[in-house]
Design an enzyme around this catalytic site. Structure first.
Site, mmCIF file in Angstrom:
data_model
loop_
_atom_site.group_PDB
_atom_site.id
_atom_site.type_symbol
_atom_site.label_atom_id
_atom_site.label_comp_id
_atom_site.label_asym_id
_atom_site.label_seq_id
_atom_site.Cartn_x
_atom_site.Cartn_y
_atom_site.Cartn_z
ATOM 1 C CD GLU A 86 -53.265 -39.455 -4.405
ATOM 2 O OE1 GLU A 86 -52.763 -40.554 -4.153
ATOM 3 O OE2 GLU A 86 -53.307 -38.518 -3.592
ATOM 4 C CE LYS A 283 -51.681 -38.638 0.030
ATOM 5 N NZ LYS A 283 -52.088 -39.184 -1.274
ATOM 6 C CG ASP A 299 -61.700 -25.978 7.337
ATOM 7 O OD1 ASP A 299 -60.743 -26.392 6.662
ATOM 8 O OD2 ASP A 299 -61.599 -25.047 8.159
ATOM 9 C CG HIS A 396 -51.069 -44.948 -7.887
ATOM 10 N ND1 HIS A 396 -51.972 -44.071 -7.334
ATOM 11 C CD2 HIS A 396 -49.988 -44.206 -8.236
ATOM 12 C CE1 HIS A 396 -51.465 -42.850 -7.354
ATOM 13 N NE2 HIS A 396 -50.262 -42.904 -7.898
#
Length: 446
Positions: A86, A283, A299, A396
């Site tokens: 991302e 998030k 993991d 962004h």
């Protein structure tokens, strides 16, 4: 084309698997064969190693591997590896690290290391009788029967810490648990925990069957449903935090330090009480957390599940980070439940995982917990800092610009043009296309 089931797919060679897929699902288009082969590693030995990590492997799926430098953590300067696709994640973490570098950096504290697993079973006999049997017979047998499994872990300072009998019959008829707490030291410990739990299940059945305290009806009613660790680790927690005087919160956007501090705190408060905001807020935290978890061969699915369960533990989904302003001091912190390892799994196999751990100074599991929590906190700080000052999109979309340009296959000269074009404005897909058309770019005709 009507697809047909296939028998023995796993027994085919890699090339045979590809040929079958392309023929049956992609109309025989060899372009797709070339795509898969393009990502094979030229080192045959390394390629074979990658293929043995999973099943039915036909290629490799690469992720960008970046470095976020200048993290001062407990007085030590770290460069943190991040595997993430991302845009802006690595840049945001790096900016937060730089912001706090001259303000004392990040401080961490391990609050707990315990991990949990259960033997889930049903039993229709008397609770009092089962409870007495557990305390006077079974519990000791469980420790004895797992002694050979826990020997090495106990030698390293870990092992089984406690075993409890839990009555869940108020929620589900005849349902009980053997709940155990574990310390797995530097390993994530899933195989160790599950091995112990499976022995618990065997011991439970054997001891109940052999006991004269239970009638045959009670014995027949016992059924071990499953033995499995939990990825929810509310007693395996690390705290990471930053703090400084309010007047030190100077921001290039020009916002006054005190206004910045209070707007930042209000943004955190909103995430604490509004689940819609908390979801996006957390998030962003996990952008930083998962990137380091992946880079170190741990993991990320377990990490995600645990973090979101923890965020809901009090009955409503809420922020993982918190902020306070007291006596002129701004403080921002995260309590992150996380179970990671630095031995076992991919840590001794994947070359880039080895590199990541070496880069971090070959940390212990506790040290890696701290680094991961810091990465999540830094990511959240950077996001909130943008939100309460310039807005999230400018930074962004600047990072996302190359994804848009690459989609159209523009030239290197055109890329440089657009970097300059959007230097003082927010990039957008629409604006890129409009400007490409104005320039008469060949890319827009594709």
């Amino acid at each position: 084309m009507k697809q047909q089931p296939i028998e023995g797919f796993s027994k085919l060679s890699k090339q045979e698997k590809i040929d079958w897929i392309v023929q049956n699902y992609l109309e025989g288009d060899q372009e797709y064969t070339a795509i898969l082969q393009q990502y094979w590693n030229a080192d045959i030995k390394l390629q074979k190693l990658h293929e043995e990590f999973s099943e039915n492997t036909i290629s490799n799926f690469y992720m960008p591997y970046g470095i976020a430098p200048n993290f001062l953590i407990n007085g030590e300067l770290k460069a943190i590896p991040m595997a993430v696709e991302e845009s802006s994640v690595v840049a945001a973490a790096s900016n937060a690290a730089k912001f706090w570098l001259d303000k004392g950096g990040f401080k961490t504290k391990i609050i707990g290391e315990n991990k949990i697993g259960h033997t889930h079973f049903t039993f229709s006999g008397e609770w009092e009788k089962l409870q007495y049997f557990f305390h006077h017979v079974l519990k000791q047998k469980l420790f004895e029967d797992t002694a050979n499994i826990t020997h090495n872990m106990r030698h390293r300072g870990g092992g089984i810490l406690e075993i409890e009998l839990v009555n869940k019959t108020a929620l589900l008829e005849d349902y009980y648990q053997l709940k155990a707490n574990f310390n797995t030291q530097d390993s994530m410990g899933a195989n160790f925990i599950n091995s112990c739990l499976e022995q618990f299940g065997s011991t439970l059945k054997r001891e109940i069957e052999a006991s004269d305290q239970f009638g045959q009806a009670d014995k027949d009613s016992l059924s071990v449903v499953m033995n499995i660790l939990s990825n929810f680790t509310p007693e395996c927690i690390v705290r990471a935090e930053v703090s400084c005087k309010i007047e030190d919160l100077k921001d290039p956007s020009g916002i006054k330090a005190e206004e910045f501090a209070w707007k930042f705190k209000q943004a955190v408060n909103i995430a604490e009480i509004e689940p819609y905001r908390a979801t996006t807020h957390n998030k962003g935290i996990m952008n930083g957390v998962d990137a380091v978890v992946m880079a170190t061969g741990n993991d990320f699915r377990a990490t995600e599940a645990c973090a979101h369960t923890y965020a809901s533990k009090d009955g409503q989904y809420t922020s993982l980070t918190h902020c306070s302003i007291e006596e002129g001091i701004f403080r921002f912190w995260i309590d992150l439940p996380i179970s990671v390892g630095v031995v076992g799994g991919l840590t001794n196999l994947h070359p880039l995982v080895k590199f990541s751990l070496a880069l971090l100074g070959k940390p212990s599991a506790k040290e890696l917990m701290s680094i991961i929590a810091v990465s999540g906190l830094a990511q959240n700080f950077a996001a909130l800092r943008s939100l309460v000052t310039t807005g999230i999109q400018k930074g962004h979309m600047k990072m996302h610009l190359f994804n848009i340009l690459n989609q159209y296959g523009v030239t290197e000269e055109e890329k440089q043009y657009f970097v300059n074009y959007f230097k003082d404005k927010t990039a957008s897909h629409h604006e890129v296309v409009t400007e490409l058309k104005r320039l008469g770019s060949k890319a827009i005709k594709n």
